[in-house]
Design a protein around this motif. Structure first.
Motif, PDB file in Angstrom:
ATOM      1  N   GLU A  45       0.867  -1.191   0.131  1.00 17.70           N
ATOM      2  CA  GLU A  45      -0.015  -0.140  -0.094  1.00 17.70           C
ATOM      3  C   GLU A  45       0.736   1.412  -0.073  1.00 17.70           C
ATOM      4  OE1 GLU A  45      -2.758  -0.362   3.218  1.00 17.70           O
ATOM      5  OE2 GLU A  45      -3.804  -1.907   2.126  1.00 17.70           O
ATOM      6  N   GLN A  46       2.004   1.154   0.578  1.00 15.93           N
ATOM      7  CA  GLN A  46       2.986   2.487   0.520  1.00 15.93           C
ATOM      8  C   GLN A  46       3.371   2.670  -0.736  1.00 15.93           C
ATOM      9  OE1 GLN A  46       6.210   1.765   2.992  1.00 15.93           O
ATOM     10  NE2 GLN A  46       6.915   3.847   3.270  1.00 15.93           N
ATOM     11  N   LYS A  47       3.832   1.573  -1.600  1.00 16.89           N
ATOM     12  CA  LYS A  47       4.317   1.853  -2.680  1.00 16.89           C
ATOM     13  C   LYS A  47       3.398   2.002  -3.940  1.00 16.89           C
ATOM     14  CE  LYS A  47       8.934   0.198  -2.705  1.00 16.89           C
ATOM     15  NZ  LYS A  47      10.053  -0.189  -3.449  1.00 16.89           N
ATOM     16  N   PHE A  48       2.419   1.046  -3.909  1.00  9.64           N
ATOM     17  CA  PHE A  48       1.086   1.341  -4.895  1.00  9.64           C
ATOM     18  C   PHE A  48       0.158   2.115  -4.162  1.00  9.64           C
ATOM     19  CE2 PHE A  48      -2.424  -0.906  -7.373  1.00  9.64           C
ATOM     20  CZ  PHE A  48      -1.930  -0.663  -8.443  1.00  9.64           C
ATOM     21  N   ASN A  49       0.234   3.202  -4.243  1.00  7.94           N
ATOM     22  CA  ASN A  49      -0.971   4.089  -3.372  1.00  7.94           C
ATOM     23  C   ASN A  49      -1.804   4.818  -4.626  1.00  7.94           C
ATOM     24  OD1 ASN A  49       0.395   6.839  -3.941  1.00  7.94           O
ATOM     25  ND2 ASN A  49       2.015   5.726  -2.748  1.00  7.94           N
ATOM     26  N   PRO A  50      -3.051   5.199  -4.133  1.00  8.31           N
ATOM     27  CA  PRO A  50      -3.687   6.181  -4.953  1.00  8.31           C
ATOM     28  C   PRO A  50      -3.155   7.324  -5.631  1.00  8.31           C
ATOM     29  CG  PRO A  50      -5.188   5.365  -3.079  1.00  8.31           C
ATOM     30  CD  PRO A  50      -3.701   5.039  -2.728  1.00  8.31           C
ATOM     31  N   GLN A  66     -11.177   0.793  -8.560  1.00  4.29           N
ATOM     32  CA  GLN A  66     -11.460  -0.213  -9.400  1.00  4.29           C
ATOM     33  C   GLN A  66      -9.986  -0.731  -9.932  1.00  4.29           C
ATOM     34  OE1 GLN A  66     -14.076   0.260 -12.644  1.00  4.29           O
ATOM     35  NE2 GLN A  66     -15.749  -0.992 -11.484  1.00  4.29           N
ATOM     36  N   PHE A  67      -9.477   0.034 -10.441  1.00  4.80           N
ATOM     37  CA  PHE A  67      -8.099  -0.194 -10.810  1.00  4.80           C
ATOM     38  C   PHE A  67      -7.076  -0.544  -9.922  1.00  4.80           C
ATOM     39  CE2 PHE A  67      -3.415   0.853 -11.741  1.00  4.80           C
ATOM     40  CZ  PHE A  67      -3.508   0.672 -13.090  1.00  4.80           C
ATOM     41  N   ILE A  68      -6.920   0.088  -8.589  1.00  6.48           N
ATOM     42  CA  ILE A  68      -6.282  -0.486  -7.467  1.00  6.48           C
ATOM     43  C   ILE A  68      -6.401  -1.718  -7.227  1.00  6.48           C
ATOM     44  CG2 ILE A  68      -5.694   0.244  -5.179  1.00  6.48           C
ATOM     45  CD1 ILE A  68      -5.606   3.240  -5.975  1.00  6.48           C
ATOM     46  N   LEU A  69      -7.989  -2.060  -6.875  1.00  6.63           N
ATOM     47  CA  LEU A  69      -8.314  -3.438  -6.395  1.00  6.63           C
ATOM     48  C   LEU A  69      -7.897  -4.637  -7.522  1.00  6.63           C
ATOM     49  CD1 LEU A  69     -11.744  -2.701  -4.979  1.00  6.63           C
ATOM     50  CD2 LEU A  69     -10.038  -3.177  -3.580  1.00  6.63           C
ATOM     51  N   ARG A  70      -8.009  -4.268  -8.599  1.00  5.97           N
ATOM     52  CA  ARG A  70      -7.761  -5.063  -9.933  1.00  5.97           C
ATOM     53  C   ARG A  70      -6.200  -5.237 -10.025  1.00  5.97           C
ATOM     54  NH1 ARG A  70     -10.827  -3.994 -15.168  1.00  5.97           N
ATOM     55  NH2 ARG A  70     -12.549  -4.047 -13.456  1.00  5.97           N
ATOM     56  N   TYR A  71      -5.403  -4.433 -10.046  1.00  4.85           N
ATOM     57  CA  TYR A  71      -4.160  -4.502 -10.668  1.00  4.85           C
ATOM     58  C   TYR A  71      -3.097  -4.523  -9.312  1.00  4.85           C
ATOM     59  CZ  TYR A  71      -6.181  -4.256 -14.843  1.00  4.85           C
ATOM     60  OH  TYR A  71      -6.706  -4.549 -16.261  1.00  4.85           O
ATOM     61  N   GLN A  72      -3.141  -4.594  -8.034  1.00  2.15           N
ATOM     62  CA  GLN A  72      -2.540  -4.226  -7.105  1.00  2.15           C
ATOM     63  C   GLN A  72      -1.615  -5.473  -6.913  1.00  2.15           C
ATOM     64  OE1 GLN A  72      -4.054  -4.722  -2.776  1.00  2.15           O
ATOM     65  NE2 GLN A  72      -2.643  -2.985  -2.325  1.00  2.15           N
ATOM     66  N   PRO A  73      -0.233  -5.091  -7.210  1.00  2.96           N
ATOM     67  CA  PRO A  73       0.727  -6.147  -7.256  1.00  2.96           C
ATOM     68  C   PRO A  73       1.104  -6.894  -5.831  1.00  2.96           C
ATOM     69  CG  PRO A  73       1.963  -3.987  -7.072  1.00  2.96           C
ATOM     70  CD  PRO A  73       0.386  -3.648  -7.195  1.00  2.96           C
ATOM     71  N   SER A  74       1.744  -7.969  -6.008  1.00  5.81           N
ATOM     72  CA  SER A  74       1.958  -8.907  -4.792  1.00  5.81           C
ATOM     73  C   SER A  74       3.110  -8.224  -3.870  1.00  5.81           C
ATOM     74  CB  SER A  74       2.403 -10.198  -5.355  1.00  5.81           C
ATOM     75  OG  SER A  74       3.731 -10.261  -5.897  1.00  5.81           O
ATOM     76  N   PHE A  77       6.510  -9.057  -5.612  1.00  9.75           N
ATOM     77  CA  PHE A  77       6.627  -8.186  -6.924  1.00  9.75           C
ATOM     78  C   PHE A  77       7.109  -6.831  -6.276  1.00  9.75           C
ATOM     79  CE2 PHE A  77       5.125  -5.187  -9.887  1.00  9.75           C
ATOM     80  CZ  PHE A  77       5.995  -5.634 -11.413  1.00  9.75           C
ATOM     81  N   VAL A  78       6.472  -6.245  -5.507  1.00  8.23           N
ATOM     82  CA  VAL A  78       6.914  -4.908  -4.846  1.00  8.23           C
ATOM     83  C   VAL A  78       8.242  -4.808  -4.200  1.00  8.23           C
ATOM     84  CG1 VAL A  78       6.209  -2.833  -3.268  1.00  8.23           C
ATOM     85  CG2 VAL A  78       4.446  -3.996  -4.779  1.00  8.23           C
ATOM     86  N   ARG A  79       8.587  -5.777  -3.441  1.00  8.17           N
ATOM     87  CA  ARG A  79       9.802  -5.725  -2.771  1.00  8.17           C
ATOM     88  C   ARG A  79      10.878  -6.126  -3.485  1.00  8.17           C
ATOM     89  NH1 ARG A  79      11.145 -11.055   0.604  1.00  8.17           N
ATOM     90  NH2 ARG A  79      11.149 -11.779  -1.700  1.00  8.17           N
ATOM     91  N   GLU A  80      10.950  -6.684  -4.939  1.00  4.37           N
ATOM     92  CA  GLU A  80      11.759  -6.855  -5.792  1.00  4.37           C
ATOM     93  C   GLU A  80      12.185  -5.762  -6.851  1.00  4.37           C
ATOM     94  OE1 GLU A  80      13.935  -9.644  -5.728  1.00  4.37           O
ATOM     95  OE2 GLU A  80      13.085 -10.211  -3.936  1.00  4.37           O
ATOM     96  N   ILE A  81      11.221  -5.025  -7.081  1.00  4.29           N
ATOM     97  CA  ILE A  81      11.392  -3.925  -8.061  1.00  4.29           C
ATOM     98  C   ILE A  81      11.554  -2.746  -7.874  1.00  4.29           C
ATOM     99  CG2 ILE A  81       9.578  -5.379  -9.682  1.00  4.29           C
ATOM    100  CD1 ILE A  81       7.896  -3.010  -8.959  1.00  4.29           C
ATOM    101  N   LEU A  86       8.041  -0.028 -11.006  1.00  5.88           N
ATOM    102  CA  LEU A  86       6.588  -0.119 -10.606  1.00  5.88           C
ATOM    103  C   LEU A  86       5.869   0.927 -11.543  1.00  5.88           C
ATOM    104  CD1 LEU A  86       4.588  -0.747  -8.569  1.00  5.88           C
ATOM    105  CD2 LEU A  86       5.347   1.099  -7.357  1.00  5.88           C
ATOM    106  N   TYR A  87       6.630   1.860 -11.944  1.00  9.89           N
ATOM    107  CA  TYR A  87       5.811   3.000 -12.831  1.00  9.89           C
ATOM    108  C   TYR A  87       5.387   2.309 -14.167  1.00  9.89           C
ATOM    109  CZ  TYR A  87       7.762   6.295  -9.409  1.00  9.89           C
ATOM    110  OH  TYR A  87       8.052   7.206  -8.627  1.00  9.89           O
ATOM    111  N   VAL A  88       6.336   1.651 -14.574  1.00 16.60           N
ATOM    112  CA  VAL A  88       6.275   1.026 -16.110  1.00 16.60           C
ATOM    113  C   VAL A  88       5.082  -0.191 -15.709  1.00 16.60           C
ATOM    114  CG1 VAL A  88       7.217  -0.634 -17.499  1.00 16.60           C
ATOM    115  CG2 VAL A  88       8.560   1.336 -16.870  1.00 16.60           C
ATOM    116  N   TYR A  89       5.051  -0.791 -14.768  1.00 23.14           N
ATOM    117  CA  TYR A  89       3.865  -1.779 -14.378  1.00 23.14           C
ATOM    118  C   TYR A  89       2.699  -1.020 -14.564  1.00 23.14           C
ATOM    119  CZ  TYR A  89       0.902  -4.785 -11.871  1.00 23.14           C
ATOM    120  OH  TYR A  89      -0.133  -5.612 -11.151  1.00 23.14           O
ATOM    121  N   ILE A  90       2.496  -0.040 -13.713  1.00 28.79           N
ATOM    122  CA  ILE A  90       1.298   0.906 -13.549  1.00 28.79           C
ATOM    123  C   ILE A  90       0.620   1.399 -14.905  1.00 28.79           C
ATOM    124  CG2 ILE A  90       0.169   2.772 -12.787  1.00 28.79           C
ATOM    125  CD1 ILE A  90       1.807   2.551 -10.290  1.00 28.79           C
ATOM    126  N   ARG A  91       1.694   1.749 -15.631  1.00 30.38           N
ATOM    127  CA  ARG A  91       1.304   2.192 -17.129  1.00 30.38           C
ATOM    128  C   ARG A  91       0.752   1.025 -17.934  1.00 30.38           C
ATOM    129  NH1 ARG A  91      -0.087   6.921 -18.304  1.00 30.38           N
ATOM    130  NH2 ARG A  91       0.132   6.344 -20.544  1.00 30.38           N
TER     131      ARG A  91
END
Length: 103
Positions: A45-50, A66-74, A77-81, A86-91
């Motif tokens: 939640e700290q890295k992948f925030n609204p 909806q986007f945050i619920l559907r595409y929230q990474p594990s 994944f967040v720990r390793e990247i 992460l920005y590329v993943y979000i895009r």
């Protein structure tokens, strides 16, 4: 652990305590697991925030939720990247999201 040496009996207090406090140990382990899960959730939640998602995608309101619920990474994944990855993943996920909402 009980050790006998002639008329003297020695008891390992630590092992005896562990043996009789089995339920307490189970509760501690369950609590520890809950804390670790919450810590992992907080990192994601700290890295992948609204605010980050909104800044990168322009989404708002229900679409953002909806986007945050559907595409929230594990957590893994967040720990390793890196932040850039992460920005590329979000895009990339936003492009998929847009294609699905257009249909």
């Amino acid at each position: 652990m009980i050790v006998t040496a002639g008329p003297v009996i020695a008891i390992n207090i630590n092992q005896l305590y562990r043996a009789v406090s089995f339920n307490k140990n189970k509760k501690k382990e369950k609590f520890r697991k809950i804390l670790l899960d919450k810590e992992k959730e907080n990192l994601v939640e700290q890295k992948f925030n609204p605010s980050l998602v909104q800044r990168l995608t322009g989404l708002g309101g229900d679409s953002l939720s909806q986007f945050i619920l559907r595409y929230q990474p594990s957590y893994e994944f967040v720990r390793e990247i890196s932040d850039y990855d992460l920005y590329v993943y979000i895009r990339q996920q936003y492009d998929k999201f847009r294609q699905q909402t257009v249909k």
